[in-house]
Scaffold this motif. Sequence first.
Motif, PDB file in Angstrom:
ATOM      1  N   ASN A  48       0.857  -1.180   0.000  1.00 60.96           N
ATOM      2  CA  ASN A  48       0.000   0.000   0.000  1.00 60.96           C
ATOM      3  C   ASN A  48       0.893   1.229   0.000  1.00 60.96           C
ATOM      4  O   ASN A  48       1.702   1.400   0.928  1.00 60.96           O
ATOM      5  CB  ASN A  48      -0.904  -0.009   1.232  1.00 60.96           C
ATOM      6  N   PRO A  49       0.796   2.095  -1.010  1.00 62.22           N
ATOM      7  CA  PRO A  49       1.761   3.194  -1.118  1.00 62.22           C
ATOM      8  C   PRO A  49       1.720   4.172   0.053  1.00 62.22           C
ATOM      9  O   PRO A  49       2.778   4.633   0.500  1.00 62.22           O
ATOM     10  CB  PRO A  49       1.379   3.877  -2.439  1.00 62.22           C
ATOM     11  N   ALA A  50       0.540   4.488   0.547  1.00 61.76           N
ATOM     12  CA  ALA A  50       0.454   5.453   1.653  1.00 61.76           C
ATOM     13  C   ALA A  50       1.094   4.888   2.915  1.00 61.76           C
ATOM     14  O   ALA A  50       1.851   5.582   3.616  1.00 61.76           O
ATOM     15  CB  ALA A  50      -1.007   5.832   1.908  1.00 61.76           C
ATOM     16  N   ARG A  51       0.793   3.626   3.211  1.00 65.66           N
ATOM     17  CA  ARG A  51       1.366   3.027   4.423  1.00 65.66           C
ATOM     18  C   ARG A  51       2.868   2.829   4.279  1.00 65.66           C
ATOM     19  O   ARG A  51       3.628   3.031   5.234  1.00 65.66           O
ATOM     20  CB  ARG A  51       0.662   1.707   4.749  1.00 65.66           C
ATOM     21  N   LEU A  52       3.322   2.445   3.091  1.00 68.70           N
ATOM     22  CA  LEU A  52       4.759   2.279   2.884  1.00 68.70           C
ATOM     23  C   LEU A  52       5.485   3.612   3.020  1.00 68.70           C
ATOM     24  O   LEU A  52       6.556   3.689   3.642  1.00 68.70           O
ATOM     25  CB  LEU A  52       5.013   1.661   1.509  1.00 68.70           C
ATOM     26  N   GLU A  53       4.916   4.661   2.469  1.00 67.64           N
ATOM     27  CA  GLU A  53       5.545   5.982   2.601  1.00 67.64           C
ATOM     28  C   GLU A  53       5.637   6.398   4.065  1.00 67.64           C
ATOM     29  O   GLU A  53       6.668   6.910   4.521  1.00 67.64           O
ATOM     30  CB  GLU A  53       4.749   7.022   1.807  1.00 67.64           C
ATOM     31  N   ALA A  54       4.568   6.143   4.821  1.00 67.32           N
ATOM     32  CA  ALA A  54       4.579   6.502   6.238  1.00 67.32           C
ATOM     33  C   ALA A  54       5.638   5.707   7.002  1.00 67.32           C
ATOM     34  O   ALA A  54       6.339   6.246   7.867  1.00 67.32           O
ATOM     35  CB  ALA A  54       3.197   6.248   6.843  1.00 67.32           C
ATOM     36  N   VAL A  55       5.763   4.431   6.684  1.00 65.25           N
ATOM     37  CA  VAL A  55       6.759   3.590   7.352  1.00 65.25           C
ATOM     38  C   VAL A  55       8.172   4.078   7.033  1.00 65.25           C
ATOM     39  O   VAL A  55       9.029   4.164   7.925  1.00 65.25           O
ATOM     40  CB  VAL A  55       6.574   2.114   6.933  1.00 65.25           C
ATOM     41  N   LEU A  56       8.428   4.424   5.773  1.00 65.34           N
ATOM     42  CA  LEU A  56       9.760   4.897   5.397  1.00 65.34           C
ATOM     43  C   LEU A  56      10.094   6.227   6.062  1.00 65.34           C
ATOM     44  O   LEU A  56      11.228   6.435   6.526  1.00 65.34           O
ATOM     45  CB  LEU A  56       9.874   5.018   3.881  1.00 65.34           C
ATOM     46  N   ASN A  57       9.133   7.117   6.135  1.00 62.76           N
ATOM     47  CA  ASN A  57       9.387   8.415   6.787  1.00 62.76           C
ATOM     48  C   ASN A  57       9.670   8.231   8.273  1.00 62.76           C
ATOM     49  O   ASN A  57      10.545   8.897   8.836  1.00 62.76           O
ATOM     50  CB  ASN A  57       8.194   9.349   6.572  1.00 62.76           C
ATOM     51  N   LEU A  58       8.922   7.326   8.912  1.00 68.75           N
ATOM     52  CA  LEU A  58       9.178   7.043  10.328  1.00 68.75           C
ATOM     53  C   LEU A  58      10.563   6.428  10.503  1.00 68.75           C
ATOM     54  O   LEU A  58      11.313   6.813  11.411  1.00 68.75           O
ATOM     55  CB  LEU A  58       8.104   6.095  10.865  1.00 68.75           C
ATOM     56  N   ALA A  59      10.905   5.497   9.638  1.00 65.75           N
ATOM     57  CA  ALA A  59      12.219   4.851   9.737  1.00 65.75           C
ATOM     58  C   ALA A  59      13.346   5.864   9.561  1.00 65.75           C
ATOM     59  O   ALA A  59      14.345   5.840  10.298  1.00 65.75           O
ATOM     60  CB  ALA A  59      12.328   3.744   8.696  1.00 65.75           C
ATOM     61  N   LEU A  60      13.208   6.768   8.604  1.00 68.97           N
ATOM     62  CA  LEU A  60      14.249   7.770   8.375  1.00 68.97           C
ATOM     63  C   LEU A  60      14.342   8.764   9.519  1.00 68.97           C
ATOM     64  O   LEU A  60      15.407   9.345   9.770  1.00 68.97           O
ATOM     65  CB  LEU A  60      13.985   8.502   7.058  1.00 68.97           C
ATOM     66  N   ALA A  61      13.242   8.966  10.230  1.00 71.08           N
ATOM     67  CA  ALA A  61      13.255   9.909  11.350  1.00 71.08           C
ATOM     68  C   ALA A  61      14.050   9.364  12.534  1.00 71.08           C
ATOM     69  O   ALA A  61      14.610  10.137  13.320  1.00 71.08           O
ATOM     70  CB  ALA A  61      11.824  10.229  11.786  1.00 71.08           C
ATOM     71  N   ARG A  62      14.118   8.019  12.648  1.00 69.47           N
ATOM     72  CA  ARG A  62      14.762   7.461  13.834  1.00 69.47           C
ATOM     73  C   ARG A  62      16.015   6.641  13.513  1.00 69.47           C
ATOM     74  O   ARG A  62      16.681   6.139  14.423  1.00 69.47           O
ATOM     75  CB  ARG A  62      13.776   6.605  14.618  1.00 69.47           C
ATOM     76  N   SER A  63      16.349   6.490  12.239  1.00 72.68           N
ATOM     77  CA  SER A  63      17.515   5.697  11.858  1.00 72.68           C
ATOM     78  C   SER A  63      18.317   6.439  10.794  1.00 72.68           C
ATOM     79  O   SER A  63      17.813   7.350  10.142  1.00 72.68           O
ATOM     80  CB  SER A  63      17.082   4.326  11.319  1.00 72.68           C
ATOM     81  N   ASP A  64      19.557   6.017  10.626  1.00 69.21           N
ATOM     82  CA  ASP A  64      20.435   6.654   9.646  1.00 69.21           C
ATOM     83  C   ASP A  64      20.308   6.028   8.267  1.00 69.21           C
ATOM     84  O   ASP A  64      20.616   6.658   7.258  1.00 69.21           O
ATOM     85  CB  ASP A  64      21.893   6.538  10.102  1.00 69.21           C
ATOM     86  N   ALA A  65      19.879   4.772   8.237  1.00 71.88           N
ATOM     87  CA  ALA A  65      19.755   4.065   6.966  1.00 71.88           C
ATOM     88  C   ALA A  65      18.589   3.091   7.060  1.00 71.88           C
ATOM     89  O   ALA A  65      18.254   2.599   8.141  1.00 71.88           O
ATOM     90  CB  ALA A  65      21.035   3.320   6.633  1.00 71.88           C
ATOM     91  N   VAL A  66      17.964   2.828   5.926  1.00 69.25           N
ATOM     92  CA  VAL A  66      16.836   1.910   5.861  1.00 69.25           C
ATOM     93  C   VAL A  66      17.098   0.899   4.756  1.00 69.25           C
ATOM     94  O   VAL A  66      17.486   1.272   3.649  1.00 69.25           O
ATOM     95  CB  VAL A  66      15.509   2.659   5.573  1.00 69.25           C
ATOM     96  N   ILE A  67      16.896  -0.360   5.077  1.00 71.20           N
ATOM     97  CA  ILE A  67      17.003  -1.426   4.073  1.00 71.20           C
ATOM     98  C   ILE A  67      15.598  -1.901   3.753  1.00 71.20           C
ATOM     99  O   ILE A  67      14.913  -2.471   4.611  1.00 71.20           O
ATOM    100  CB  ILE A  67      17.868  -2.598   4.576  1.00 71.20           C
ATOM    101  N   CYS A  68      15.138  -1.642   2.534  1.00 72.69           N
ATOM    102  CA  CYS A  68      13.828  -2.101   2.072  1.00 72.69           C
ATOM    103  C   CYS A  68      14.007  -3.426   1.338  1.00 72.69           C
ATOM    104  O   CYS A  68      14.804  -3.515   0.406  1.00 72.69           O
ATOM    105  CB  CYS A  68      13.204  -1.085   1.112  1.00 72.69           C
ATOM    106  N   CYS A  69      13.251  -4.417   1.745  1.00 73.41           N
ATOM    107  CA  CYS A  69      13.376  -5.741   1.137  1.00 73.41           C
ATOM    108  C   CYS A  69      12.045  -6.136   0.509  1.00 73.41           C
ATOM    109  O   CYS A  69      11.047  -6.307   1.212  1.00 73.41           O
ATOM    110  CB  CYS A  69      13.795  -6.756   2.205  1.00 73.41           C
ATOM    111  N   GLY A  70      12.032  -6.243  -0.820  1.00 74.77           N
ATOM    112  CA  GLY A  70      10.823  -6.651  -1.523  1.00 74.77           C
ATOM    113  C   GLY A  70      10.189  -5.513  -2.292  1.00 74.77           C
ATOM    114  O   GLY A  70      10.546  -4.337  -2.149  1.00 74.77           O
ATOM    115  N   GLY A  71       9.225  -5.860  -3.145  1.00 75.93           N
ATOM    116  CA  GLY A  71       8.477  -4.860  -3.895  1.00 75.93           C
ATOM    117  C   GLY A  71       9.197  -4.287  -5.086  1.00 75.93           C
ATOM    118  O   GLY A  71       8.878  -3.185  -5.539  1.00 75.93           O
ATOM    119  N   LEU A  72      10.179  -5.030  -5.636  1.00 71.20           N
ATOM    120  CA  LEU A  72      10.944  -4.527  -6.792  1.00 71.20           C
ATOM    121  C   LEU A  72      10.638  -5.309  -8.067  1.00 71.20           C
ATOM    122  O   LEU A  72      11.376  -5.215  -9.046  1.00 71.20           O
ATOM    123  CB  LEU A  72      12.449  -4.594  -6.494  1.00 71.20           C
TER     124      LEU A  72
END
Length: 421
Positions: free
Chosen positions: A45-69
Amino acid sequence: MKVEVVAIGSELLLGQIVDTNSSWIGEQLALAGIDSHYQTKVGDNPARLEAVLNLALARSDAVICCGGLGPTQDDLTRDVIGTVMGAELELDEAIAARIRKMFSSRGRTMPDNNLRQAMVPVGATAMAQQPGTAPGLVCPIPPAVDGGAEKVIYAVPGVPYEMKEMMTGTVIPDLTARSGQSAVIRSRVLRTWGMSESGLSELLADRITELDEVGNPTIAFLASGVEGLKVRVTAKAPSEEAAVAELDREEAVLRPILGDIVFGLDDQNMEAVVMGLLAERELTVAVAESLTGGYVAGRLCAIPGASKVFQGGVVAYQSRIKFELLGLAEGPVVTEGAALAMAHGVRRLLGADIGLATTGVAGPDEAEGKPVGTVCLAVAGSEAERAATVRLPGDRERIRQFSTITLLDLLRRELLDGDLA
């Protein structure tokens, strides 16, 4: 450097696929000394994925996304990362040519929708490794404020062998370079049996408080059902040697506190430890099983080299078999005396140095007037014997499994402390 893992795919949330990728990635990050405090699963779901990525970037220096390619319409990772970056997607001709070549080498024509996999957010770069049609991406995220640090999103496929090649080839080396420091994180697991999680926590409370003050190493508990309770010690250090030395020091502190409830380390299970002790002492063993129905024999036989130690077993489920084959006197069969008679009977019958036995109540139709979960266990040698009655929790399956490891632990203790044969 703090890294977050985001696993993408509705199939993960629906339980159709078990997310083993995140656990593997977490292990690799730990081995590289890179901190990872969060792992998240999110659907397509694009809205939920965007929210998850923004939250992850707010609290971490790097994010590893696995899947959806992948090439289908529900493969949204590229598009959402582009939104988070504030970048348009553009066709990368080099990736497109690579995908076409993969299809042509197999004598196939590339479907047009595979070109979706060659769409890359402006500013992102493709990873050099591409074992499948999905390229991995390194996507820099501009600082949120002037003077802030750049962050990064790594996008890797959900196909395990593709993901692993990109993680080891690009992601881990890039993270190590970005962190600017060299460190390793190592863990050691002390495996225990015979104490509840709350009891173990209470026993180690003072030591945990002491370690909380210094922050390294750390202690955590892992409840593993019929495999016992695990005490995991984790240390972070500049090198492998320093981390191992830290673990050695902490194990030396914990051993006297925990005592003989520790039966093994790391991947050592109870049956492997017991078979090792028997082999060291050049002793053989045989098993008479009632309620466990062959579980004890099965676990012993699973250990390489079992034939040198394990003589065999008798599943004496019916009372008649206990009386006629193992030599029990007729009467109640869920008693310590009956368990000892079974252990001695199978030892003589199969010519073993040590006999083991289980008998008990796994369900209400076997009660003999005793509560469900009542189990009698026995270990018998030519010089000594030991019987015990325990009350075990759970359904039929758990009672049988708990009986098996409890009996093996009883044998372990007798081998360490007693003179069975």
